[in-house]
Design a protein around this motif. Structure first.
Motif, mmCIF file in Angstrom:
data_model
loop_
_atom_site.group_PDB
_atom_site.id
_atom_site.type_symbol
_atom_site.label_atom_id
_atom_site.label_comp_id
_atom_site.label_asym_id
_atom_site.label_seq_id
_atom_site.Cartn_x
_atom_site.Cartn_y
_atom_site.Cartn_z
ATOM 1 N N ILE A 144 0.821 -1.091 -0.057
ATOM 2 C CA ILE A 144 -0.018 -0.061 0.028
ATOM 3 C C ILE A 144 0.954 1.343 -0.079
ATOM 4 C CG2 ILE A 144 -1.574 1.515 1.279
ATOM 5 C CD1 ILE A 144 -2.624 -1.294 2.393
ATOM 6 N N THR A 145 0.589 2.180 -0.813
ATOM 7 C CA THR A 145 1.490 3.609 -0.991
ATOM 8 C C THR A 145 0.489 4.473 -0.809
ATOM 9 O OG1 THR A 145 0.959 3.367 -3.264
ATOM 10 C CG2 THR A 145 3.104 2.476 -2.566
ATOM 11 N N THR A 146 1.085 5.881 -0.498
ATOM 12 C CA THR A 146 0.271 7.117 -0.353
ATOM 13 C C THR A 146 1.079 7.948 -1.196
ATOM 14 O OG1 THR A 146 1.224 8.037 1.594
ATOM 15 C CG2 THR A 146 -0.426 6.682 1.979
ATOM 16 N N LEU A 147 0.293 8.967 -1.618
ATOM 17 C CA LEU A 147 0.653 9.937 -2.807
ATOM 18 C C LEU A 147 1.303 11.315 -2.397
ATOM 19 C CD1 LEU A 147 -2.535 9.726 -5.021
ATOM 20 C CD2 LEU A 147 -0.683 8.357 -4.900
ATOM 21 N N GLY A 148 1.443 11.664 -0.877
ATOM 22 C CA GLY A 148 1.667 12.814 -0.188
ATOM 23 C C GLY A 148 0.669 13.700 0.287
ATOM 24 N N ARG A 149 0.816 14.576 1.228
ATOM 25 C CA ARG A 149 -0.249 15.222 1.810
ATOM 26 C C ARG A 149 -1.024 16.130 0.761
ATOM 27 N NH1 ARG A 149 -0.208 15.187 7.353
ATOM 28 N NH2 ARG A 149 -2.513 15.385 6.902
ATOM 29 N N GLY A 150 -2.223 16.083 1.048
ATOM 30 C CA GLY A 150 -3.363 16.465 0.106
ATOM 31 C C GLY A 150 -3.547 15.752 -1.054
ATOM 32 N N GLY A 151 -3.146 14.440 -1.082
ATOM 33 C CA GLY A 151 -3.103 13.710 -2.338
ATOM 34 C C GLY A 151 -4.341 13.196 -3.013
#
Ligand code: ADP
Ligand code: ASP
Ligand code: MG
Length: 407
Positions: A144-151
């Motif tokens: 699982i990955t996240t795209l950076g704050r506000g993503g």
């Protein structure tokens, strides 16, 4: 029409807001549109989860942090799907992996490689509403990955492009894009229509109302963004291709960013390879450098000053101290109480003297400008953080942006 609606944290913060958001979705659906929904975590939730991780460890494993943060969006997506179901709409939640939001493996700042949209399009055609978690994806190894704050803004735009939506509606707690942050200048006015180019500058120079990457992506594919409020039903701001028929004011808006620090290397020999010598180790440490100014050399010696994000300040200073001797610099100095204030506008291309007006206004107010950088459509100054609010207000007034001036 086919519409992708995105709801930010304030539209999902608790049961009452989720119920209100569900009503907005239902009303749009009953107007006969095909809808897919993208949601953020409830407001404050991503920060709460981050704090928990930091309470466990000073340096928590990045893979686990992403898996943890992704739960925030998973909770809000399921709750909204439940409420839509309660309203009699055939809705179901999808997380990043279930959707097929394929990203790079860079935890915390993953890039979207591909969105598998076929089953989503089929669901929309069948009148079903998918409620999709923003901000997250899955890499090729199933992490699982996240795209950076506000993503979540970027997730929504990517999904809108993948399903060939007519528009991406981004719902937040302001009813549009304002000439500056309404929290600093209460009489800022709403910009009805803004070009991708200007919005890209606006976002990257600190207007956190849209994640910068979402604007870049929308620009690349020509996806119109309608930024609007989930607290009222008024038309918001359209981010779209430039309307060349309109006479442009010289300045469209003022942005600021407090998240800055500056580092100066003094007394370095002015010879080829110096800039590369400074910025190589910084790039290797994955630190982004923003404004760079090199002074004209005197007696073969020069100074270089640059800015980095404030959270990278200590690390940058450490690196510079380590390399000080190799670079033959006489001194390294820095401060982390600087900020950036920018004026932005495509109208600058055809108006002379805009930068000069900005400098004069700041000079008259006794604000010291530490660095300057310009492009065709923006002028940015680096100044002391204590001067930000005053500088933003003065520039907003001087360029006739206060509510009433343009009405
Ligand atoms: P969300 O949680 O919905 O994504 P954000 O907090 O990310 O919402 O973005 C909305 C906020 O952006 C507003 O509350 C506002 O204070 C801030 N903002 C900063 N600059 C601007 C601007 N130029 N116009 C409108 N809002 C702005
Ligand atoms: N929940 C994430 C954040 O707070 C993503 C987003 O809201 O867009 O940054
Ligand atoms: Mg946001």
């Amino acid at each position: 029409m086919r519409i992708v609606q995105k709801f930010g944290g304030t539209s999902m913060s608790g049961v009452a807001r989720i119920k209100e958001t569900a009503r907005i979705v239902r009303d749009e659906y009953h107007r006969g549109h095909q809808i897919a929904v993208v949601v953020s975590a409830m407001s404050g939730e991503t920060n709460r989860l981050l704090t928990l991780a930091q309470d466990i460890s000073d340096c928590p494993c990045e893979r686990e942090v992403d898996a943890l943060l992704a739960t925030g969006e998973q909770a809000s997506a399921t709750l909204l799907a439940m409420e839509l179901d309660h309203l009699g709409i055939d809705a179901f939640s999808l997380n990043g992996a279930q959707l097929g939001m394929r990203t790079s493996g860079a935890f915390g700042r993953a890039k979207i490689d591909h969105v598998d949209a076929n089953h989503l399009i089929a669901a929309m055609d069948a009148g079903r509403i998918a409620v999709i978690t923003g901000f997250q994806g899955v890499d090729i190894d199933g992490n699982i990955t996240t795209l950076g704050r506000g993503g979540s803004d970027t997730s929504a735009v990517a999904i809108a492009i993948a399903v060939r939506a007519d528009v991406c509606d981004i719902y937040t707690d302001v009813d549009g894009i304002y000439t500056t942050d309404p929290r600093i200048v209460p009489n800022a006015h709403k910009i009805k229509q803004i070009s991708y180019e200007e919005m890209l500058e606006f976002a990257s120079l600190g207007a956190k109302v849209l994640q910068t990457r979402s604007v870049g992506l929308a620009m690349k594919y020509g996806m119109p963004i309608h930024l609007r409020s989930s607290f009222n039903n008024i038309t918001g701001s359209m981010v779209c291709r430039e309307d060349t028929s309109m006479e442009k004011a010289s300045v469209t808006g003022v942005a600021y960013n407090r998240n800055e620090a500056k580092v100066t290397l003094q007394g370095i020999p002015d010879q080829p390879g110096i800039a590369a010598g400074i910025f190589n180790p910084i790039a290797k440490a994955d630190i982004n450098v923003d404004v760079i100014v090199q002074n004209i050399s005197a007696h073969g010696m020069t100074d270089i000053t640059f800015t980095v994000e404030r959270e990278d300040y200590r690390k940058t200073m450490e690196i510079m101290h380590q390399h000080c001797a190799d670079l033959k610099a006489s001194h390294v100095a820095g401060s982390d109480d600087v900020a950036k204030v920018s004026i932005i506008g495509v109208g600058m291309k055809s108006h002379a003297g805009v930068a000069q007006t900005m400098f004069q206004i700041l000079a008259d107010a006794g604000v010291n400008i530490e660095m300057i950088t310009t492009s065709e459509i923006k002028v940015t100054v680096v100044l002391g953080e204590a001067d930000v609010d005053r500088a933003v207000r003065l520039l907003h007034t001087a360029f006739d942006l206060d509510e009433g001036d343009n009405a």
